[in-house]
Structure formats: structure tokens, C-alpha cells
Scaffold this motif. Structure first.
Motif, PDB file in Angstrom:
ATOM      1  N   GLU A 103      76.467 -11.058  26.500  1.00  0.00           N
ATOM      2  CA  GLU A 103      76.444  -9.593  26.398  1.00  0.00           C
ATOM      3  C   GLU A 103      76.596  -8.929  27.773  1.00  0.00           C
ATOM      4  OE1 GLU A 103      76.103  -8.119  23.392  1.00  0.00           O
ATOM      5  OE2 GLU A 103      75.951  -6.028  24.086  1.00  0.00           O
ATOM      6  N   ILE A 104      75.878  -9.456  28.754  1.00  0.00           N
ATOM      7  CA  ILE A 104      75.904  -8.869  30.103  1.00  0.00           C
ATOM      8  C   ILE A 104      77.279  -9.071  30.747  1.00  0.00           C
ATOM      9  CG2 ILE A 104      74.881  -9.030  32.435  1.00  0.00           C
ATOM     10  CD1 ILE A 104      72.878  -7.868  30.485  1.00  0.00           C
ATOM     11  N   VAL A 105      77.847 -10.250  30.531  1.00  0.00           N
ATOM     12  CA  VAL A 105      79.156 -10.558  31.100  1.00  0.00           C
ATOM     13  C   VAL A 105      80.242  -9.664  30.478  1.00  0.00           C
ATOM     14  CG1 VAL A 105      80.921 -12.363  31.233  1.00  0.00           C
ATOM     15  CG2 VAL A 105      78.567 -12.903  31.815  1.00  0.00           C
ATOM     16  N   LYS A 106      80.054  -9.365  29.204  1.00  0.00           N
ATOM     17  CA  LYS A 106      80.998  -8.471  28.517  1.00  0.00           C
ATOM     18  C   LYS A 106      81.068  -7.121  29.216  1.00  0.00           C
ATOM     19  CE  LYS A 106      79.820  -8.783  24.061  1.00  0.00           C
ATOM     20  NZ  LYS A 106      79.549  -8.288  22.712  1.00  0.00           N
ATOM     21  N   ALA A 131      70.776 -13.098  47.294  1.00  0.00           N
ATOM     22  CA  ALA A 131      71.639 -12.755  48.432  1.00  0.00           C
ATOM     23  C   ALA A 131      73.111 -12.971  48.094  1.00  0.00           C
ATOM     24  CB  ALA A 131      71.248 -13.601  49.641  1.00  0.00           C
ATOM     25  N   ALA A 132      73.363 -13.451  46.858  1.00  0.00           N
ATOM     26  CA  ALA A 132      74.724 -13.897  46.550  1.00  0.00           C
ATOM     27  C   ALA A 132      75.485 -12.944  45.608  1.00  0.00           C
ATOM     28  CB  ALA A 132      74.684 -15.305  45.959  1.00  0.00           C
ATOM     29  N   GLY A 133      75.070 -11.701  45.561  1.00  0.00           N
ATOM     30  CA  GLY A 133      75.854 -10.685  44.861  1.00  0.00           C
ATOM     31  C   GLY A 133      75.840 -10.729  43.343  1.00  0.00           C
ATOM     32  N   PHE A 134      74.702 -11.028  42.761  1.00  0.00           N
ATOM     33  CA  PHE A 134      74.617 -10.985  41.295  1.00  0.00           C
ATOM     34  C   PHE A 134      74.034  -9.655  40.825  1.00  0.00           C
ATOM     35  CE2 PHE A 134      74.777 -15.520  42.135  1.00  0.00           C
ATOM     36  CZ  PHE A 134      75.661 -15.955  41.159  1.00  0.00           C
ATOM     37  N   ASP A 135      74.327  -9.340  39.571  1.00  0.00           N
ATOM     38  CA  ASP A 135      73.778  -8.117  38.980  1.00  0.00           C
ATOM     39  C   ASP A 135      72.467  -8.393  38.260  1.00  0.00           C
ATOM     40  OD1 ASP A 135      76.004  -6.272  39.555  1.00  0.00           O
ATOM     41  OD2 ASP A 135      77.126  -7.689  38.303  1.00  0.00           O
ATOM     42  N   MET A 136      72.263  -9.655  37.887  1.00  0.00           N
ATOM     43  CA  MET A 136      71.038 -10.004  37.170  1.00  0.00           C
ATOM     44  C   MET A 136      70.757 -11.491  37.332  1.00  0.00           C
ATOM     45  SD  MET A 136      70.196  -9.614  33.076  1.00  0.00           S
ATOM     46  CE  MET A 136      70.028  -7.840  33.015  1.00  0.00           C
ATOM     47  N   TRP A 151      67.616  -2.637  27.164  1.00  0.00           N
ATOM     48  CA  TRP A 151      66.291  -2.522  27.801  1.00  0.00           C
ATOM     49  C   TRP A 151      66.243  -3.310  29.124  1.00  0.00           C
ATOM     50  CZ3 TRP A 151      62.570  -6.244  28.929  1.00  0.00           C
ATOM     51  CH2 TRP A 151      61.342  -5.749  29.356  1.00  0.00           C
ATOM     52  N   LEU A 152      66.864  -4.493  29.108  1.00  0.00           N
ATOM     53  CA  LEU A 152      66.859  -5.336  30.316  1.00  0.00           C
ATOM     54  C   LEU A 152      67.551  -4.641  31.481  1.00  0.00           C
ATOM     55  CD1 LEU A 152      67.691  -8.921  28.952  1.00  0.00           C
ATOM     56  CD2 LEU A 152      65.493  -8.093  29.786  1.00  0.00           C
ATOM     57  N   LEU A 153      68.597  -3.878  31.140  1.00  0.00           N
ATOM     58  CA  LEU A 153      69.385  -3.237  32.193  1.00  0.00           C
ATOM     59  C   LEU A 153      68.751  -1.961  32.733  1.00  0.00           C
ATOM     60  CD1 LEU A 153      72.983  -3.847  30.826  1.00  0.00           C
ATOM     61  CD2 LEU A 153      72.026  -4.761  32.954  1.00  0.00           C
ATOM     62  N   GLN A 154      67.754  -1.465  32.022  1.00  0.00           N
ATOM     63  CA  GLN A 154      67.065  -0.277  32.542  1.00  0.00           C
ATOM     64  C   GLN A 154      66.350  -0.649  33.838  1.00  0.00           C
ATOM     65  OE1 GLN A 154      64.384   1.039  29.495  1.00  0.00           O
ATOM     66  NE2 GLN A 154      66.073   1.590  28.127  1.00  0.00           N
ATOM     67  N   PRO A 155      66.491   0.214  34.846  1.00  0.00           N
ATOM     68  CA  PRO A 155      65.832  -0.121  36.104  1.00  0.00           C
ATOM     69  C   PRO A 155      64.322  -0.280  35.906  1.00  0.00           C
ATOM     70  CG  PRO A 155      66.900   2.046  36.207  1.00  0.00           C
ATOM     71  CD  PRO A 155      67.213   1.477  34.870  1.00  0.00           C
TER      72      PRO A 155
END
Ligand SMILES: Nc1nc2c(ncn2[C@@H]2O[C@H](COP(=O)(O)OP(=O)(O)OP(=O)(O)O)[C@@H](O)[C@H]2O)c(=O)[nH]1
Ligand SMILES: [Mg+2]
Length: 295
Positions: A69-72, A136-141, A235-239
Motif C-alpha cells: 500500500e505504501i509503495v503504491k 540516514a538512508a532516505g526512507f519514508d517509513m 493512520w500510519l502516515l499521519q504525523p
């Protein structure tokens, strides 16, 4: 360490090979590890999501579904599967790999299994360090899956910004457990295997229980059918609004683990075994006098 160090640069550019090498250094206490950790720019804004819960609850299946879902949404995600129960987890490692195989070749998904455990069981200092490397490697999650047994559930809470406790309808008997410990560490509950009998009753009971004191969301999912995943991901993506109290708790947990780790350096179990065998030959062996030289 030089800011132009190729390994450092590689990590910062999000190169998976560089990251994998760095993690291996940390995992095995190979020299550039400490220097690397002192030099890398840890991005504290990358959300670390802890996924914990009893064995077989469907955590890996859920991680797989969340990842999809996140990758989408065009994001880059790292998955760390930690098995704190055993230093030898090739079986579960293999199992996880097979279940995750859909994501294995995705260039935006980095997957790593760790068989490291802390001195007292549970999450190790190395896990904390490895999460920082990934940060440190540029991930979003970053998703960290760990089997919830004993301390490890509490410990994941000291590592993750959000801890999701995965339960199944059959967890009904554990409601007392949930009351006593899990409530403090969970930012959300997932009732997975919601296709099973009793799921609604269990989810409703759980909601009643958690809403007495907290505003913790309860999600229902069928992970292997990707049901309920979009809502969970939203919900996971909410800060995360981490208050200062929790922030200092998290840092204290991490600092404690790191100090513990480095204080134990040089405490070699093999040498301990050999020294002990030698010391036992003395008729006035005393374990307190014996350990004096180790402390
Ligand atoms: N019926 C049903 N089965 C599921 C669901 N999610 C996962 N499973 C199955 O449950 C089993 C265990 O799933 P895993 O994802 O390996 O569970 P886990 O919590 O990661 O297990 P450990 O890592 O060994 O603790 C597998 O056979 C899955 O296919 C679900 O929503 N419904
Ligand atoms: Mg698993």
C-alpha cells in the motif's frame, strides 16, 4: 570519518548495497561501525512503526500488505524483521522471506532480517543502531516486526514512534494481559484474521476496554486478503505527535540500551566459561569474588 567516505555517501544516497554493508558492520561489531554511527545524519523525521504481537498473529502478512500500500503511494520503505527470541532463526527467516517475496525485487523496498537479541532478551542496542542507519538512508517509513514475547513488546515501544499491537480473535483470553501491559505501549491495535469467528465481538470488547482510558484506535484487518489495510495505512502516515515526555522516554530507553551494550563489551561468554571452569578448581570458590574481576 570523512564526510566523503564512499560507504557514508552510499548510505546517504540510499544505496541498498552500502546500507546492507553498513548494517553487517554494526551487526558484527566490525570497526567502521562506531565511526559510522557517530557520523551519519540520522533523519529523526522518518517514522518508525513497530509491529508486534503474539506468534502467528499475521504480523509478516500485515507488513507485506502495508508495504504494498505504501509503495503504491510512491514511497520508499524499509522493513526490519527482528527475532528477539532466538539467535538461530533461519526457519522463521526463510518463512518471512517467502511471504515477503512479492516485495523482494521492488527497488523502493529494503528488507532485512535480524537475529540479534539484547543481553536480557528482547530488542538489542544493535537494533537501535541499525534503525538509525536506515534513518540516514532516505526512507519514508521503517517497519520493525518483532514477536511479542515478554519484554520485547515493551522494548519495541522504546524504539518505535508508533507501536501497533496485532491480535487475533482468539486473543480474547489475553484481555487481562492487554489490560496490564499492552495498553501503555500500543498506539493502535489491529485485530487481524478478522475473517475468523468472533472477530467482531473481540474487536468491540477491545474497543470498550481501550476507550475507557485512552484514545487508541482499533483496526480490523484480513491481512492475507489486504482488507482494512488502506485505513490502517492512512493512520500510519499521519504525523506522530510525540509529546516531550514520550520523546525523553524514548531517548532514555535508547541511551540505556547503548550504554548497556558498550559496558558489556569484553564480557565474552566463552572466556567466562573457561575462567569459571578454572576458578571452580579452587575449594574456596566464591561467585562474588569471581565476578569482581569482570565488573
Ligand atoms: N485467516 C487468516 N489468516 C491469516 C491472516 N493473516 C495472516 N494469516 C495467516 O496466518 C499465518 C501466520 O502469518 P504470519 O504473517 O507469518 O504471522 P506472524 O505474526 O508474522 O508470525 P511470526 O513471525 O512467526 O510470529 C500464515 O499462515 C498467514 O497466511 C488473516 O487475516 N486471516
Ligand atoms: Mg513474522
Amino acid at each position: 570519518m570523512d564526510a566523503n567516505d564512499p560507504l557514508l555517501k552510499g548510505i546517504e544516497q540510499g544505496n541498498f548495497n552500502a546500507l546492507a554493508r553498513a548494517i553487517t558492520f554494526v551487526e558484527n561489531d566490525i570497526p567502521p561501525a562506531t565511526e559510522l554511527l557517530r557520523t551519519i545524519k540520522v533523519n529523526s523525521r522518518v517514522p518508525v512503526i513497530g509491529i508486534t504481537g503474539p506468534p502467528g498473529a499475521g504480523k509478516s502478512t500485515l507488513v507485506n500488505a502495508i508495504t504494498e500500500e505504501i509503495v503504491k503511494a510512491g514511497k520508499k520503505i524499509a522493513i526490519l524483521a527482528v527475532d528477539p527470541t532466538s539467535p538461530f532463526n533461519f526457519g522463521s527467516l526463510l518463512g518471512d522471506r517467502i511471504r515477503m517475496s512479492q516485495q523482494f525485487n521492488n527497488p523502493n523496498v529494503y528488507i532485512r532480517s535480524l537475529a540479534t537479541r539484547g543481553a536480557l532478551g528482547g530488542i538489542s542496542a544493535k537494533t537501535i543502531e541499525i534503525v538509525d542507519l536506515i534513518k540516514a538512508a532516505g526512507f519514508d517509513m521503517i517497519l520493525v516486526e518483532t514477536v511479542g514475547v515478554g519484554q520485547s513488546e515493551v522494548e519495541i515501544a522504546g524504539l518505535a514512534d508508533k507501536t501497533v499491537v496485532v491480535l487475533v480473535p482468539e486473543s480474547g483470553d489475553e484481555i487481562q494481559n492487554i489490560k496490564s501491559g499492552l495498553m501503555e505501549i500500543a498506539q493502535a491495535f489491529v485485530v487481524n484474521k478478522a475473517d475468523r469467528e468472533g472477530a467482531d465481538t473481540f474487536a468491540n470488547n477491545l474497543k470498550k476496554l481501550v476507550h475507557q482510558h485512552h484514545h487508541i484506535p482499533v483496526f480490523k484487518t484480513v491481512a492475507d486478503k489486504k482488507e482494512g489495510i488502506a485505513e490502517l495505512c492512512e493512520w500510519l502516515l499521519q504525523p506522530t505527535l510525540i509529546d516531550n515526555e514520550r520523546k525523553s522516554f524514548l531517548l532514555e530507553e535508547k541511551a540505556f540500551k547503548i550504554i548497556q551494550h558498550y559496558r558489556m563489551v569484553g564480557v565474552d561468554r566463552k572466556k567466562l566459561h573457561a575462567d569459571l571452569a578454572e576458578a571452580l578448581k579452587s575449594p574456596d570458590f566464591n561467585i562474588y569474588r569471581f565476578t569482581d574481576s569482570w565488573i
